[in-house]
Design a protein around this motif. Structure first.
Motif, PDB file in Angstrom:
ATOM      1  N   MET A   1       2.064  14.151   8.995  1.00 25.43           N
ATOM      2  CA  MET A   1       1.144  13.216   8.760  1.00 25.43           C
ATOM      3  C   MET A   1       1.486  12.173   7.815  1.00 25.43           C
ATOM      4  O   MET A   1       2.181  12.601   6.918  1.00 25.43           O
ATOM      5  CB  MET A   1       0.008  13.966   8.316  1.00 25.43           C
ATOM      6  N   SER A   2       1.322  10.866   8.140  1.00 25.79           N
ATOM      7  CA  SER A   2       1.532   9.801   7.224  1.00 25.79           C
ATOM      8  C   SER A   2       0.232   9.283   6.845  1.00 25.79           C
ATOM      9  O   SER A   2      -0.685   8.943   7.605  1.00 25.79           O
ATOM     10  CB  SER A   2       2.281   8.779   8.120  1.00 25.79           C
ATOM     11  N   CYS A   3      -0.029   9.314   5.425  1.00 27.01           N
ATOM     12  CA  CYS A   3      -1.306   9.015   4.889  1.00 27.01           C
ATOM     13  C   CYS A   3      -1.317   7.610   3.990  1.00 27.01           C
ATOM     14  O   CYS A   3      -0.221   7.401   3.441  1.00 27.01           O
ATOM     15  CB  CYS A   3      -1.705  10.152   4.027  1.00 27.01           C
TER      16      CYS A   3
ATOM     17  N   MET B   1       0.908  -1.043   0.083  1.00 28.99           N
ATOM     18  CA  MET B   1       0.006   0.208  -0.140  1.00 28.99           C
ATOM     19  C   MET B   1       0.889   1.256  -0.014  1.00 28.99           C
ATOM     20  O   MET B   1       2.069   1.364   0.678  1.00 28.99           O
ATOM     21  CB  MET B   1      -0.914   0.035   1.316  1.00 28.99           C
ATOM     22  N   LYS B   2       0.494   2.162  -0.945  1.00 30.03           N
ATOM     23  CA  LYS B   2       1.517   3.580  -1.001  1.00 30.03           C
ATOM     24  C   LYS B   2       1.069   4.222   0.029  1.00 30.03           C
ATOM     25  O   LYS B   2      -0.022   4.319   0.629  1.00 30.03           O
ATOM     26  CB  LYS B   2       1.095   4.121  -2.377  1.00 30.03           C
ATOM     27  N   ARG B   3       2.262   4.847   0.684  1.00 28.71           N
ATOM     28  CA  ARG B   3       2.202   5.828   1.794  1.00 28.71           C
ATOM     29  C   ARG B   3       2.756   7.017   1.222  1.00 28.71           C
ATOM     30  O   ARG B   3       3.755   7.479   0.481  1.00 28.71           O
ATOM     31  CB  ARG B   3       2.863   5.434   2.982  1.00 28.71           C
ATOM     32  N   TRP B   4       1.982   8.287   1.818  1.00 27.59           N
ATOM     33  CA  TRP B   4       2.567   9.664   1.488  1.00 27.59           C
ATOM     34  C   TRP B   4       2.709  10.090   3.064  1.00 27.59           C
ATOM     35  O   TRP B   4       2.252  10.176   3.873  1.00 27.59           O
ATOM     36  CB  TRP B   4       1.318  10.437   1.083  1.00 27.59           C
ATOM     37  N   ASP B   5       4.044  10.981   3.128  1.00 29.87           N
ATOM     38  CA  ASP B   5       4.411  11.636   4.353  1.00 29.87           C
ATOM     39  C   ASP B   5       4.643  13.067   4.319  1.00 29.87           C
ATOM     40  O   ASP B   5       5.413  13.559   3.205  1.00 29.87           O
ATOM     41  CB  ASP B   5       5.760  11.029   4.940  1.00 29.87           C
ATOM     42  N   PHE B   6       3.964  13.762   5.156  1.00 30.07           N
ATOM     43  CA  PHE B   6       4.096  15.140   5.017  1.00 30.07           C
ATOM     44  C   PHE B   6       4.427  15.831   6.186  1.00 30.07           C
ATOM     45  O   PHE B   6       4.187  15.315   7.282  1.00 30.07           O
ATOM     46  CB  PHE B   6       2.569  15.812   4.589  1.00 30.07           C
ATOM     47  N   MET B   7       5.311  16.880   6.151  1.00 33.85           N
ATOM     48  CA  MET B   7       5.647  17.794   7.456  1.00 33.85           C
ATOM     49  C   MET B   7       4.704  18.769   7.342  1.00 33.85           C
ATOM     50  O   MET B   7       4.715  19.763   6.485  1.00 33.85           O
ATOM     51  CB  MET B   7       6.971  18.463   7.396  1.00 33.85           C
TER      52      MET B   7
ATOM     53  N   ILE C   1     -13.879  11.285  -8.043  1.00 33.54           N
ATOM     54  CA  ILE C   1     -14.414  10.949  -9.141  1.00 33.54           C
ATOM     55  C   ILE C   1     -13.273  10.263  -9.963  1.00 33.54           C
ATOM     56  O   ILE C   1     -13.477   9.733 -11.432  1.00 33.54           O
ATOM     57  CB  ILE C   1     -14.901  12.229  -9.817  1.00 33.54           C
ATOM     58  N   ALA C   2     -11.916  10.362  -9.504  1.00 31.06           N
ATOM     59  CA  ALA C   2     -10.952   9.701 -10.196  1.00 31.06           C
ATOM     60  C   ALA C   2      -9.750   9.625  -9.328  1.00 31.06           C
ATOM     61  O   ALA C   2      -9.921  10.017  -8.005  1.00 31.06           O
ATOM     62  CB  ALA C   2     -10.238  10.713 -11.431  1.00 31.06           C
ATOM     63  N   ARG C   3      -8.520   8.887  -9.624  1.00 23.99           N
ATOM     64  CA  ARG C   3      -7.627   8.768  -8.897  1.00 23.99           C
ATOM     65  C   ARG C   3      -6.362   8.953  -9.856  1.00 23.99           C
ATOM     66  O   ARG C   3      -6.121   8.922 -11.035  1.00 23.99           O
ATOM     67  CB  ARG C   3      -7.250   7.301  -8.439  1.00 23.99           C
ATOM     68  N   ARG C   4      -5.314   9.650  -9.298  1.00 22.57           N
ATOM     69  CA  ARG C   4      -4.185  10.245  -9.917  1.00 22.57           C
ATOM     70  C   ARG C   4      -2.892   9.742  -9.137  1.00 22.57           C
ATOM     71  O   ARG C   4      -2.726  10.275  -8.043  1.00 22.57           O
ATOM     72  CB  ARG C   4      -4.158  11.766 -10.106  1.00 22.57           C
ATOM     73  N   ASP C   5      -2.136   8.990  -9.834  1.00 25.12           N
ATOM     74  CA  ASP C   5      -0.801   8.276  -8.877  1.00 25.12           C
ATOM     75  C   ASP C   5      -1.411   7.963  -7.645  1.00 25.12           C
ATOM     76  O   ASP C   5      -0.513   8.020  -6.494  1.00 25.12           O
ATOM     77  CB  ASP C   5       0.111   9.258  -8.949  1.00 25.12           C
ATOM     78  N   GLY C   6      -2.506   7.147  -7.558  1.00 21.70           N
ATOM     79  CA  GLY C   6      -2.930   6.577  -6.406  1.00 21.70           C
ATOM     80  C   GLY C   6      -3.823   7.617  -5.484  1.00 21.70           C
ATOM     81  O   GLY C   6      -4.461   7.080  -4.637  1.00 21.70           O
TER      82      GLY C   6
ATOM     83  N   HIS D   1      -9.619  21.113  -7.681  1.00 20.94           N
ATOM     84  CA  HIS D   1      -8.740  20.772  -6.387  1.00 20.94           C
ATOM     85  C   HIS D   1      -7.372  20.023  -6.872  1.00 20.94           C
ATOM     86  O   HIS D   1      -7.982  18.944  -7.558  1.00 20.94           O
ATOM     87  CB  HIS D   1      -9.440  20.607  -5.266  1.00 20.94           C
ATOM     88  N   PRO D   2      -6.595  20.074  -6.018  1.00 24.80           N
ATOM     89  CA  PRO D   2      -5.498  18.948  -6.137  1.00 24.80           C
ATOM     90  C   PRO D   2      -5.722  17.624  -5.762  1.00 24.80           C
ATOM     91  O   PRO D   2      -7.006  17.736  -4.640  1.00 24.80           O
ATOM     92  CB  PRO D   2      -4.276  19.622  -5.520  1.00 24.80           C
ATOM     93  N   PRO D   3      -5.309  16.678  -6.235  1.00 19.53           N
ATOM     94  CA  PRO D   3      -5.732  15.353  -5.385  1.00 19.53           C
ATOM     95  C   PRO D   3      -5.182  15.204  -4.133  1.00 19.53           C
ATOM     96  O   PRO D   3      -4.049  15.876  -3.460  1.00 19.53           O
ATOM     97  CB  PRO D   3      -4.890  14.291  -6.311  1.00 19.53           C
ATOM     98  N   MET D   4      -5.784  14.454  -3.372  1.00 17.08           N
ATOM     99  CA  MET D   4      -5.396  14.127  -1.733  1.00 17.08           C
ATOM    100  C   MET D   4      -5.022  12.661  -1.631  1.00 17.08           C
ATOM    101  O   MET D   4      -5.738  11.715  -1.948  1.00 17.08           O
ATOM    102  CB  MET D   4      -6.811  14.514  -1.092  1.00 17.08           C
ATOM    103  N   PRO D   5      -4.004  12.433  -0.936  1.00 13.50           N
ATOM    104  CA  PRO D   5      -3.066  13.562  -0.578  1.00 13.50           C
ATOM    105  C   PRO D   5      -1.991  14.026  -1.670  1.00 13.50           C
ATOM    106  O   PRO D   5      -1.599  13.535  -2.474  1.00 13.50           O
ATOM    107  CB  PRO D   5      -2.404  12.633   0.694  1.00 13.50           C
ATOM    108  N   SER D   6      -1.588  15.203  -1.648  1.00 11.33           N
ATOM    109  CA  SER D   6      -0.613  15.753  -2.201  1.00 11.33           C
ATOM    110  C   SER D   6       0.134  17.125  -1.443  1.00 11.33           C
ATOM    111  O   SER D   6      -0.642  17.745  -0.632  1.00 11.33           O
ATOM    112  CB  SER D   6      -1.085  16.175  -3.462  1.00 11.33           C
TER     113      SER D   6
END
Length: 473
Positions: free
Chosen positions: A59-61, A1-7, A100-105, A113-118
């Protein structure tokens, strides 16, 4: 499962100066500097890292197989001081409904609006926090009228009054400078519009200049130049989505309104090419009392579905541009708007494309209200800054002074300092005070200071806004 990490909130110490970093950090920093004890403690932490960012709250998503957004706190203080904040973000995202769609997961809820998370989506979250904490956000959407030129000659054109004979439009480098300013003040969506943006040979270069981690690039087009070659160039440039303007589901009526034979067929063919290239597509249209009663809205939904569009945006026909002084009979009634909202809700409940967005809902009492001067700004082909493309009021020239200064003047003006629950250009009180007195010959957009705004009241309003942003007026 892909994870995104943000400060989300960080600190850096460099050259003897401490500053907050991260989307929430920049918002919080303005307030924490007023609390010297808290700021001193934060400064000590930052200096320990000696120039490297110190992650205070992160935050790790992840996104599960059912498209449910999951997040957990990270960072030095995240686990014990920000658990509630992260849960609130998680609930807010999952409360947005069906993506309504997925972009790079990542999840796309709307092309606006930009995709979440980004990282760009984190800017939207920070602005929401700023709104709750300080009462007025920075702009999240910047609409850029890159040209006034257009092949069409629509009788309802909102850009027609902006044309200036003998005046050069902004250059490539000037637009790049403006795009960077827009991103830096908070814009997470950069909208290219016109006229017809594809009439600029440098439009692909301008789209490419939008930083992927800062904002999404969206275009509004008449669709006449969406050839195979241009579609390929748009994709290569990194365009995230395009909305093509269609005035009527009837080809003959559409072409008559746009005054170009064959416009309908070319626009629809262009939409299909964009969709085939993997770019999100939408139709942008408007409703009038007459078109609503004739069933054109339902036919437009079918048209968007047949073309494979992801979205259909239905605006109200607002008296603006060439129609600025037209009679209020063009406006939808409250009953009309309720019907549009009902159609929107009914269609979106089907969980199938196209996703419907109506101005009656999003800019009305059931939505978030008027965007103009609140979370959105508009810049003309000559650098004039206005609240939105509907509003012919000029608040400054972004080539002569910093965009942030103009935004503070706009956001601090008594007409915009408080949020409006409806589109101001449809508000009779606003129009009587600010629009009806605009001379027919302009200039357009009309300088707000020439409307007789009392200088002292304007200064006091601006000072209140500057204070709320934690900066000097």
């Amino acid at each position: 499962m892909k994870r995104w990490d943000f400060m989300l909130i960080g600190l850096t110490a460099r050259n003897g100066r401490v500053r907050f970093t991260g989307p929430l950090g920049e918002v919080l920093g303005r307030g924490l500097k007023r609390h010297q004890a808290a700021f001193l403690v934060a400064s000590l932490f930052a200096r320990l890292k000696r120039g490297k960012p110190l992650d205070l709250v992160g935050m790790s998503c992840s996104i599960d197989k059912d498209s449910v957004f999951r997040a957990r706190p990270t960072g030095l203080f995240g686990r014990f001081a920000a658990a509630g904040l992260i849960r609130g973000i998680e609930d807010w995202v999952n409360g947005k409904g069906r993506p309504i769609a997925r972009r790079d997961g990542a999840l796309v809820y709307t092309s606006y609006h930009p995709p979440m998370p980004s990282h760009a989506a984190m800017k939207l979250l920070a602005n929401r926090f700023a709104n709750e904490r300080y009462g007025h956000p920075l702009p999240t959407t910047a609409t850029l009228q890159v040209t006034v030129r257009c092949q069409a000659n629509c009788e309802h054109c909102s850009a027609a009054r902006h044309r200036r004979a003998g005046t050069n439009e902004l250059t490539t480098d000037q637009w790049k400078f403006i795009i960077r300013q827009c991103e830096d003040v908070g814009a997470a969506t950069i909208v290219f519009t016109g006229g017809e943006p594809l009439l600029r040979q440098d439009i692909f270069e301008l789209i490419s200049s939008v930083r992927e981690d800062e904002a999404v690039a969206l275009m509004f087009s008449n669709g006449l130049l969406l050839t195979e070659e241009n579609v390929r160039k748009l994709k290569d440039a990194g365009l995230d989505a395009i909305h093509v303007s269609i005035d009527s589901p009837n080809a003959d009526i559409n072409d008559a309104l746009r005054r170009i034979p064959g416009c309908f067929d070319k626009a629809m063919a262009g939409l299909r090419r964009m969709k085939a290239a993997g770019i999100m597509t939408g139709i942008s249209t408007y409703a009038t009392p007459d078109s609503l009663r004739k069933g054109d809205v339902h036919r437009m939904i079918e048209l968007a579905r047949e073309a494979g569009c992801d979205e259909l945006t239905i605006s109200d026909l607002v008296p603006m541009g060439r129609l600025l002084k037209e009679d209020a009979c063009l406006l939808l009634s409250d009953t009309d708007k309720d019907e549009l909202c009902r159609i929107e809700e009914e269609q979106n409940a089907k969980n199938e494309p196209p996703h419907i967005i109506t101005q009656g809902h999003i800019n009305g009492t059931t939505g978030v209200g008027c965007f103009a001067g609140w979370s959105q700004l508009y810049i003309t082909a000559y650098g004039d800054v206005t609240p939105c493309d509907f509003t012919p009021l000029r608040f400054g020239d972004c080539l002569r002074e910093p965009l942030l200064d103009i935004w503070k003047r706009l956001a601090g003006h008594k007409a915009y300092v408080n949020r409006s629950r409806c589109c101001r250009m449809q508000d009779p009180v606003f129009r009587s005070k600010y629009i009806d007195s605009v001379p027919d010959r302009g200039p357009f957009p009309y300088p707000i200071e020439l409307l007789g705004v009392e200088p002292r009241a304007l200064a006091e309003s601006r000072e209140r806004k500057c204070s709320s942003l934690g900066v000097r007026g």
